[in-house]
Design an enzyme around this catalytic site. Structure first.
Site, PDB file in Angstrom:
ATOM      1  N   ASP A 170      51.824 118.188 -31.215  1.00 30.26           N
ATOM      2  CA  ASP A 170      50.623 118.679 -31.576  1.00 30.26           C
ATOM      3  C   ASP A 170      50.458 119.223 -32.819  1.00 30.26           C
ATOM      4  O   ASP A 170      51.313 118.551 -33.669  1.00 30.26           O
ATOM      5  CB  ASP A 170      49.911 120.021 -30.440  1.00 30.26           C
ATOM      6  CG  ASP A 170      48.459 120.000 -30.559  1.00 30.26           C
ATOM      7  OD1 ASP A 170      47.856 120.256 -31.585  1.00 30.26           O
ATOM      8  OD2 ASP A 170      47.976 120.184 -29.478  1.00 30.26           O
ATOM      9  N   HIS A 190      45.316 124.385 -33.208  1.00 25.48           N
ATOM     10  CA  HIS A 190      45.109 123.527 -32.047  1.00 25.48           C
ATOM     11  C   HIS A 190      46.216 123.565 -31.132  1.00 25.48           C
ATOM     12  O   HIS A 190      46.412 123.663 -29.962  1.00 25.48           O
ATOM     13  CB  HIS A 190      44.854 122.074 -32.682  1.00 25.48           C
ATOM     14  CG  HIS A 190      44.486 121.294 -31.482  1.00 25.48           C
ATOM     15  ND1 HIS A 190      45.298 120.328 -30.739  1.00 25.48           N
ATOM     16  CD2 HIS A 190      43.305 120.655 -31.090  1.00 25.48           C
ATOM     17  CE1 HIS A 190      44.876 119.647 -29.940  1.00 25.48           C
ATOM     18  NE2 HIS A 190      43.412 119.678 -30.046  1.00 25.48           N
ATOM     19  N   SER A 234      41.200 118.130 -25.242  1.00 25.80           N
ATOM     20  CA  SER A 234      42.223 118.955 -25.697  1.00 25.80           C
ATOM     21  C   SER A 234      42.869 120.177 -24.881  1.00 25.80           C
ATOM     22  O   SER A 234      43.953 120.269 -24.776  1.00 25.80           O
ATOM     23  CB  SER A 234      42.344 119.283 -27.422  1.00 25.80           C
ATOM     24  OG  SER A 234      42.247 117.880 -28.244  1.00 25.80           O
TER      25      SER A 234
END
Ligand SMILES: *[C@@H]1O[C@H](CO)[C@@H](O)[C@H](O)[C@H]1NC(C)=O
Ligand SMILES: *[C@@H]1O[C@H](CO)[C@@H](O)[C@H](O)[C@H]1NC(C)=O
Ligand SMILES: *[C@@H]1O[C@H](CO)[C@@H](O)[C@H](O)[C@H]1NC(C)=O
Length: 730
Positions: A92, A165, A503
């Site tokens: 990620d 994220h 996600s």
């Protein structure tokens, strides 16, 4: 200059290497000219040359919603000791290691088999890891080969997360218990990941301009050789054949080594054929809502109330006061397309000052529109969906009082504004009423509007997504570097942020896979997925069929696959549909991939498709769902058969009987109708026949019907979707 991944390292050649690979893939990546590529392709040791591609990230009540209660001391968390020996690798944007979610209190030593490292770099010391975050690496050679050197004022040349994220997804998979946790008071409670004691390793591959295939493949290679048990990948891009797809290639190598790979389905919904990360060895996860939302209603001057959602956390609008509301920077209609989108510089402060602005969703980010309104002097914003987004709402941490409303609510507000602005005496007014956090919302789960849908664009005979999991308004850890709205001018610092996307759904399944693997160390990746799929549910908390947020209509298998994950039931599935690497090779043979293409994916030097004849067709992969696509070339009667093998993981001496729910207009038979198992671990086969007659369809049109076959022994219920699609050729 394009750059390429190539298979097999040539002795004595030293091109400008970006990465070499030796675990999930054998080869290297390099920046090459087209001439060099053509030359390379003629060399006997080069099996394939794959062009670089860029991918993007698919942007806590969820443990309770999933039934992972921690107070009763029983259940999945207890049985698996919270997964403390398992390692989840998160590929990620990196990690913010100081978050409380990553503390290592009461954790035992790092598992002795772990071979990973804590790579140091800018603002990230090798001591940043602990017994929770046991590994961290970063991969930027592919990124920099395409984009030039990174800007080190905006990103860290280290595993540290400058986006948020990766920190968010890692803490969803395996964040520790943190109390109290909230975002500006919203969603207050205990924050916890799915597998709070599992170890984490962060593999940073996503940078400001995206995530490059050569770096992603390097992360897979490192993660598998470091010894992760699960890989969580909330990243994706366009669907291409598996032999050109670094995610498909890397994940095959991982699954072949016993590593479970879950990946996000993508946020391209609600349209069909939007699902990504569709390889049959990957577990593909779509997003559903949970039973919590954040209502923030629009009250109009005519007394009507339009419901919306928001996570705005600052001072509200004056109670009881109605504000003038404008659209497109004017109170009338007009053909001002760009201003209605509230793009940077599009609003006239003279028209906006002191008013609430109605903005249309699209192009720039939802929170960025709020920033544009605020800078122009607006006091509030109503963000309205268009037809594309339908009724799907996403709550955001806006920088001014703002709320999001659906397409029908948006139409109602526009209609009111247009009528009111014609009357001089009562110009349009509105206010926004923030109602905080609401729980026990019904119905839930609902398939999130943005969640990407089937059919599977690459392998129509494999239903994707496989399952859905919570992906709307998920509270999880957040770095200091980024404000909660994600826009650069937002300097607020928060420990937790609330985000939505597949996600967020993917790491829920990654964490659950770690718990299942901890409890059943002998299970393969396919067995874990089978347990999640055959125990998934398709009814909501009203006891009715799950609906689709985008339409409010009943959703289908193309939206949710086998259904919504049910962790407690997945612990004891009774039967599993197992799949070996050889079965996947047969599948590739039956999908008409060439031997060379198959070799790129599987790394087997002597790929051989003669065994595939036994399997017969691609739909015979021992998948927990059954899918057939019939082409109606003037045929009237059509039929297909599937062979399946189930392994008994329940009790010895158990007898399973089948219940068939045929898709509308089809006839389905199963032979035998009874499976008698003597031993645990015993495998038995059965044959499924599907027959149907042609339906009237326009050229190019198709019609999908679904049903299921259910094996039950009185204790376990093992459900597989059966999907039949009729296609009229053009
Ligand atoms: C790096 O980013 C900063 C902040 O956006 C900007 O001011 C600066 O000009 C950039 N530097 C380069 C070399 O692009
Ligand atoms: C929702 O269902 C109704 C009734 O079956 C149907 O008329 C309508 O077209 C559906 N809407 C969408 C967007 O599929
Ligand atoms: C593979 O090729 C054969 C022969 O050309 C054809 O009959 C079959 O439909 C193809 N299968 C797929 C999955 O494309």
């Amino acid at each position: 200059m394009v750059h390429f991944l190539s298979l097999l390292l040539l002795p004595g050649t030293t091109p400008l290497l970006l990465h070499t690979y030796d675990t999930v893939f054998h080869g290297f990546s390099a920046k090459l000219s087209l001439t060099e590529v053509l030359k390379l392709q003629t060399l006997p040791h080069i099996i394939a040359v794959i062009p670089e591609r860029v991918r993007h990230v698919h942007t806590t009540r969820s443990p309770q919603f999933l039934g992972l209660k921690t107070t009763d001391g029983a259940g999945l968390l207890k049985e698996s000791d919270f997964g403390s020996d398992l390692v989840i690798g998160v590929i990620d944007t990196g990690i913010w290691p100081e978050r409380q979610s990553f503390n290592d209190r009461d954790l035992g030593p790092v598992p002795s088999r772990w071979k990973g490292v804590c790579a140091s770099g800018r603002d990230f010391a090798s001591s940043s890891c602990n017994r929770k975050l046991i590994g961290a690496r970063y991969f930027c050679n592919g990124y920099e080969a395409t984009n030039g050197k990174m800007n080190e004022t905006t990103e860290y040349r280290s595993p540290r997360d400058s986006d948020g994220h990766g920190t968010h997804t890692a803490s969803i998979a395996a964040g520790r218990y943190v109390f109290p946790a909230s975002t500006f008071g919203y969603a207050r409670g205990v924050a916890a990941g799915m597998a709070p004691k599992a170890r984490l390793a962060a593999y940073k591959v996503c940078w400001n301009a995206g995530c490059y295939d050569s770096d992603i493949l390097a992360a897979f290679d490192a993660a598998v050789s470091d010894g992760v048990d699960v890989i969580s990948l909330s990243v994706g891009g366009v669907v291409v054949p598996y032999y050109l797809d670094a995610i498909a290639i890397g994940s095959f190598g991982a699954v072949d080594r016993g590593v479970f790979v879950s990946a996000s389905a993508g946020n391209g919904g609600p349209g069909g054929l939007t699902v990504t990360n569709v390889a049959p060895w990957v577990t593909t996860v779509g997003a559903g809502t949970i039973d919590r939302d954040f209502p923030a209603d629009v009250k109009l001057g005519n007394g009507k109330v339009v419901s919306g959602v928001s996570l705005y956390g600052g001072p509200g609008l004056a109670p009881g006061k109605m504000y003038p509301v404008v659209y497109s920077g004017s109170s009338g209609g007009g053909d001002e397309y760009s201003s209605s989108l509230c793009l940077d510089g599009s609003l006239d402060p003279k028209l906006v000052e002191g008013k609430i602005v109605l903005c249309d969703r699209g192009i720039n980010s939802r929170a960025a529109k709020g920033d544009v309104v605020k800078k122009a002097g607006g006091v509030g914003m109503i963000l309205a969906n268009g037809a594309f987004d339908g009724e799907g709402l996403v709550a955001d941490c806006h920088v001014l009082p703002a709320t999001a409303v659906g397409a029908s609510g948006g139409d109602e507000i526009r209609k009111y504004m247009s009528a009111a602005s014609k009357s001089k005496s009562s110009p349009p007014t509105a206010t926004i009423v923030f109602r905080g956090t609401r729980v026990n919302v019904r119905p839930a789960p609902v398939v999130a509007s943005f969640s990407a849908r089937g059919p599977n664009p690459e392998s129509p005979e494999i239903l994707k997504p496989d399952v859905i999991a919570p992906g709307l308004n998920i509270l999880a850890a957040w770095p200091d570097k980024v404000g909660p709205s994600g826009i650069p001018s937002d300097r607020r610092k928060i420990e937790f942020n609330i985000l939505s996307g597949t996600s967020m759904a993917c790491p829920h399944v990654s964490g659950l896979a770690a718990l299942l693997k901890a409890a059943h160390p002998e299970w393969s990746s396919a067995a874990i997925r089978s347990a999640l799929m055959t125990t998934a549910y398709t009814v909501d908390n009203r006891g009715e069929e799950m609906i689709d947020e985008s339409t409010g209509n009943v959703s289908t298998v193309l939206d949710y696959g086998a259904g919504h994950v049910h962790p407690q039931k997945a612990m004891h599935p009774g039967l599993i549909y197992d799949i070996s690497s050889f079965d996947y090779m047969d599948f590739l043979c039956n999908s008409n991939y060439t031997l060379t293409n198959i070799q790129v994916v599987t790394r087997r030097r002597n790929a051989d498709c003669s065994g595939a004849k036994r399997a017969g067709h691609a739909g015979n992969l021992n998948y927990p769902s059954l899918t057939v696509v019939f082409q109606q070339y003037g045929k009237h009667q059509m039929s297909a058969h599937f062979i399946r093998t189930v392994t008994n993981v329940g009790d010895a001496n158990s007898v399973y009987k089948v219940t068939i729910r045929p898709p509308g207009g089809t006839s389905v038979t199963v032979q035998p109708e009874k499976l008698v198992f003597r031993r645990v671990g015993q495998k038995l086969n059965f044959l499924v026949r599907v027959e149907t007659t042609a339906v009237k369809l326009a050229p190019g049109a198709s019609s999908m019907k679904s049903g299921s076959i259910i094996w039950a022994d009185g204790k376990h219920t093992v459900t597989s979707p059966v999907v039949v699609t009729m296609q009229q050729p053009l």
